[in-house]
Design a protein around this motif. Structure first.
Motif, PDB file in Angstrom:
ATOM      1  N   PHE A  43      27.837 -50.821  16.140  1.00 58.50           N
ATOM      2  CA  PHE A  43      29.780 -50.948  15.869  1.00 58.50           C
ATOM      3  C   PHE A  43      30.004 -49.628  16.659  1.00 58.50           C
ATOM      4  CE2 PHE A  43      33.454 -50.422  13.840  1.00 58.50           C
ATOM      5  CZ  PHE A  43      34.097 -51.480  14.287  1.00 58.50           C
ATOM      6  N   THR A  44      31.160 -50.104  17.115  1.00 58.35           N
ATOM      7  CA  THR A  44      32.128 -49.287  18.398  1.00 58.35           C
ATOM      8  C   THR A  44      33.993 -49.715  17.853  1.00 58.35           C
ATOM      9  OG1 THR A  44      33.244 -50.387  19.923  1.00 58.35           O
ATOM     10  CG2 THR A  44      30.695 -48.988  20.198  1.00 58.35           C
ATOM     11  N   HIS A  45      34.300 -50.795  17.832  1.00 55.99           N
ATOM     12  CA  HIS A  45      35.949 -50.438  16.862  1.00 55.99           C
ATOM     13  C   HIS A  45      35.880 -52.656  16.795  1.00 55.99           C
ATOM     14  CE1 HIS A  45      35.782 -51.074  21.551  1.00 55.99           C
ATOM     15  NE2 HIS A  45      37.052 -52.069  21.834  1.00 55.99           N
ATOM     16  N   LEU A  46      37.084 -52.400  15.902  1.00 49.58           N
ATOM     17  CA  LEU A  46      37.300 -53.765  16.206  1.00 49.58           C
ATOM     18  C   LEU A  46      38.545 -53.846  17.067  1.00 49.58           C
ATOM     19  CD1 LEU A  46      37.132 -54.299  12.063  1.00 49.58           C
ATOM     20  CD2 LEU A  46      36.190 -55.566  14.311  1.00 49.58           C
ATOM     21  N   ARG A  47      39.062 -55.309  17.595  1.00 52.67           N
ATOM     22  CA  ARG A  47      39.941 -54.995  18.104  1.00 52.67           C
ATOM     23  C   ARG A  47      40.257 -57.176  18.349  1.00 52.67           C
ATOM     24  NH1 ARG A  47      39.832 -52.537  23.856  1.00 52.67           N
ATOM     25  NH2 ARG A  47      38.951 -54.527  24.587  1.00 52.67           N
ATOM     26  N   GLY A  48      41.365 -57.365  18.252  1.00 53.98           N
ATOM     27  CA  GLY A  48      42.235 -58.665  18.537  1.00 53.98           C
ATOM     28  C   GLY A  48      41.096 -59.740  17.768  1.00 53.98           C
ATOM     29  N   GLY A  49      40.347 -59.970  16.764  1.00 51.40           N
ATOM     30  CA  GLY A  49      39.532 -60.739  15.787  1.00 51.40           C
ATOM     31  C   GLY A  49      37.937 -60.290  16.647  1.00 51.40           C
ATOM     32  N   ASP A  50      37.650 -59.722  17.168  1.00 49.98           N
ATOM     33  CA  ASP A  50      36.814 -59.008  18.111  1.00 49.98           C
ATOM     34  C   ASP A  50      35.969 -57.763  17.453  1.00 49.98           C
ATOM     35  OD1 ASP A  50      36.266 -61.438  19.261  1.00 49.98           O
ATOM     36  OD2 ASP A  50      37.374 -60.842  21.245  1.00 49.98           O
ATOM     37  N   THR A  51      34.528 -58.288  17.590  1.00 49.07           N
ATOM     38  CA  THR A  51      33.730 -56.534  17.207  1.00 49.07           C
ATOM     39  C   THR A  51      33.321 -56.497  18.571  1.00 49.07           C
ATOM     40  OG1 THR A  51      33.310 -57.212  15.114  1.00 49.07           O
ATOM     41  CG2 THR A  51      31.891 -56.208  15.985  1.00 49.07           C
ATOM     42  N   PHE A  52      33.034 -54.811  18.321  1.00 53.81           N
ATOM     43  CA  PHE A  52      32.275 -54.536  19.659  1.00 53.81           C
ATOM     44  C   PHE A  52      31.567 -53.454  19.670  1.00 53.81           C
ATOM     45  CE2 PHE A  52      36.440 -55.809  20.924  1.00 53.81           C
ATOM     46  CZ  PHE A  52      36.960 -55.797  22.079  1.00 53.81           C
ATOM     47  N   PHE A  53      30.705 -53.457  20.566  1.00 53.07           N
ATOM     48  CA  PHE A  53      29.346 -53.004  19.974  1.00 53.07           C
ATOM     49  C   PHE A  53      29.266 -51.944  21.486  1.00 53.07           C
ATOM     50  CE2 PHE A  53      29.472 -56.243  17.103  1.00 53.07           C
ATOM     51  CZ  PHE A  53      28.713 -55.642  16.084  1.00 53.07           C
ATOM     52  N   ALA A  54      28.117 -50.966  21.239  1.00 46.48           N
ATOM     53  CA  ALA A  54      27.403 -49.920  22.417  1.00 46.48           C
ATOM     54  C   ALA A  54      25.733 -49.812  21.922  1.00 46.48           C
ATOM     55  CB  ALA A  54      28.630 -49.162  22.322  1.00 46.48           C
ATOM     56  N   LEU A  55      25.213 -49.755  23.121  1.00 48.21           N
ATOM     57  CA  LEU A  55      24.127 -49.580  23.468  1.00 48.21           C
ATOM     58  C   LEU A  55      23.528 -48.360  24.229  1.00 48.21           C
ATOM     59  CD1 LEU A  55      20.874 -49.584  21.877  1.00 48.21           C
ATOM     60  CD2 LEU A  55      20.787 -51.686  23.643  1.00 48.21           C
ATOM     61  N   ASP A  56      22.848 -47.233  23.836  1.00 45.24           N
ATOM     62  CA  ASP A  56      22.662 -45.862  24.515  1.00 45.24           C
ATOM     63  C   ASP A  56      21.175 -46.499  25.339  1.00 45.24           C
ATOM     64  OD1 ASP A  56      22.223 -44.198  25.790  1.00 45.24           O
ATOM     65  OD2 ASP A  56      22.568 -42.572  24.650  1.00 45.24           O
ATOM     66  N   LEU A  57      20.765 -46.682  26.596  1.00 48.21           N
ATOM     67  CA  LEU A  57      19.813 -46.708  27.084  1.00 48.21           C
ATOM     68  C   LEU A  57      18.843 -45.409  27.312  1.00 48.21           C
ATOM     69  CD1 LEU A  57      20.482 -49.280  28.808  1.00 48.21           C
ATOM     70  CD2 LEU A  57      19.383 -50.205  26.745  1.00 48.21           C
ATOM     71  N   SER A  58      19.301 -44.273  27.381  1.00 49.02           N
ATOM     72  CA  SER A  58      19.193 -43.097  27.800  1.00 49.02           C
ATOM     73  C   SER A  58      17.217 -43.318  26.610  1.00 49.02           C
ATOM     74  CB  SER A  58      19.708 -41.816  27.357  1.00 49.02           C
ATOM     75  OG  SER A  58      20.515 -42.311  28.221  1.00 49.02           O
ATOM     76  N   PRO A  59      17.691 -43.168  25.388  1.00 48.03           N
ATOM     77  CA  PRO A  59      16.381 -42.598  24.572  1.00 48.03           C
ATOM     78  C   PRO A  59      15.661 -44.047  24.517  1.00 48.03           C
ATOM     79  CG  PRO A  59      18.666 -43.220  22.776  1.00 48.03           C
ATOM     80  CD  PRO A  59      18.905 -43.324  24.908  1.00 48.03           C
ATOM     81  N   MET A  60      16.013 -45.270  24.719  1.00 50.51           N
ATOM     82  CA  MET A  60      15.398 -46.403  24.627  1.00 50.51           C
ATOM     83  C   MET A  60      13.748 -45.950  24.582  1.00 50.51           C
ATOM     84  SD  MET A  60      16.459 -50.008  25.651  1.00 50.51           S
ATOM     85  CE  MET A  60      14.896 -51.080  26.219  1.00 50.51           C
ATOM     86  N   ASP A  61      13.158 -46.750  24.326  1.00 46.26           N
ATOM     87  CA  ASP A  61      11.869 -46.661  24.346  1.00 46.26           C
ATOM     88  C   ASP A  61      11.153 -48.450  24.437  1.00 46.26           C
ATOM     89  OD1 ASP A  61      10.188 -45.785  20.973  1.00 46.26           O
ATOM     90  OD2 ASP A  61      11.456 -47.554  21.818  1.00 46.26           O
ATOM     91  N   ALA A  62       9.670 -47.834  24.690  1.00 45.69           N
ATOM     92  CA  ALA A  62       9.003 -49.896  25.239  1.00 45.69           C
ATOM     93  C   ALA A  62       9.339 -50.165  24.195  1.00 45.69           C
ATOM     94  CB  ALA A  62       7.719 -49.056  25.610  1.00 45.69           C
ATOM     95  N   SER A  63       9.299 -49.609  22.878  1.00 47.53           N
ATOM     96  CA  SER A  63       8.824 -50.396  21.394  1.00 47.53           C
ATOM     97  C   SER A  63      10.494 -51.022  20.567  1.00 47.53           C
ATOM     98  CB  SER A  63       8.723 -49.669  20.435  1.00 47.53           C
ATOM     99  OG  SER A  63       9.160 -48.715  19.859  1.00 47.53           O
TER     100      SER A  63
END
Length: 159
Positions: A138-158
Motif C-alpha cells: 500500500f502506498t496511499h489513498l486518494r479519491g476513493g482509490d487505493t494505490f500500491f507499488a511493487l519493487d521488481l529489483s529484489p523479486m525472485d523466481a518464486s
C-alpha cells in the motif's frame, strides 16, 4: 495456498480480433462492481490495440473464450502501471488472475522496469487482498482509490 492455473488456459498478447470479448469482459466486471457502466469513462476500451501500443495488453483464454485480461503501461522511467486486470466471474479463484499478474510482472522485469504501480477502488476488498498476496505494498489513498507499488529489483523466481 494458490490454486493451480486452469488446465487449457493460454496467455497471449491481445489481437485485434479479441476486441469485443476483451471489452465486454472488462465492462461486465465494472458493471458488477458499480451496478452500471459509464462508457465515457473507458475510452481506452474503444480500440484496445491503439490504446495500448506503448504497453502490453494480455489476454487469458480457454479455447476461443477470453476469461481474463491485464495490461502494463509505461508511466515514467523504470515505472509501469498494471491496469485492466479483470477475470470472468465464473473463472475467479482458479489461479487465472494470478497467472495473468505473474506474466505481466515477468514482462515488466524483462522490459527493464524496476517498479510497478497500480490502483484499485478502496472498497474492493478482494482486489486489495489479491494484490497484497502478490507482494504489492500500500502506498496511499486518494479519491476513493487505493494505490500500491511493487519493487521488481529484489523479486525472485518464486515470487
Amino acid at each position: 495456498m494458490e490454486k493451480p492455473q486452469r488446465p487449457g488456459l493460454s496467455l497471449r498478447p491481445f489481437r485485434p480480433e479479441d476486441q469485443t470479448q476483451a471489452e465486454d469482459l472488462i465492462l461486465e466486471g465494472l458493471k458488477e462492481h458499480w451496478g452500471s457502466i459509464d462508457t465515457q469513462r473507458n475510452p481506452d476500451l474503444d480500440d484496445i490495440a491503439a490504446s495500448y501500443t506503448r504497453g502490453f495488453f494480455l489476454v487469458a483464454a480457454l479455447g476461443d473464450r477470453i476469461v481474463a485480461t491485464g495490461a502494463l503501461i509505461p508511466r515514467a522511467a523504470g515505472v509501469a502501471e498494471i491496469v485492466r486486470m479483470s477475470v470472468a466471474r465464473a473463472e475467479r479463484r482458479r489461479g487465472i488472475g494470478s497467472a495473468v499478474l505473474r506474466r505481466l510482472l515477468e514482462d515488466a522485469k524483462a522490459a527493464g522496469y524496476q517498479k510497478i504501480i497500480l490502483e484499485t477502488t478502496a472498497t474492493w476488498d478482494e482486489a486489495i487482498a489479491f494484490y497484497q498476496k502478490h507482494g504489492f505494498r500500500f502506498t496511499h489513498l486518494r479519491g476513493g482509490d487505493t494505490f500500491f507499488a511493487l519493487d521488481l529489483s529484489p523479486m525472485d523466481a518464486s515470487a
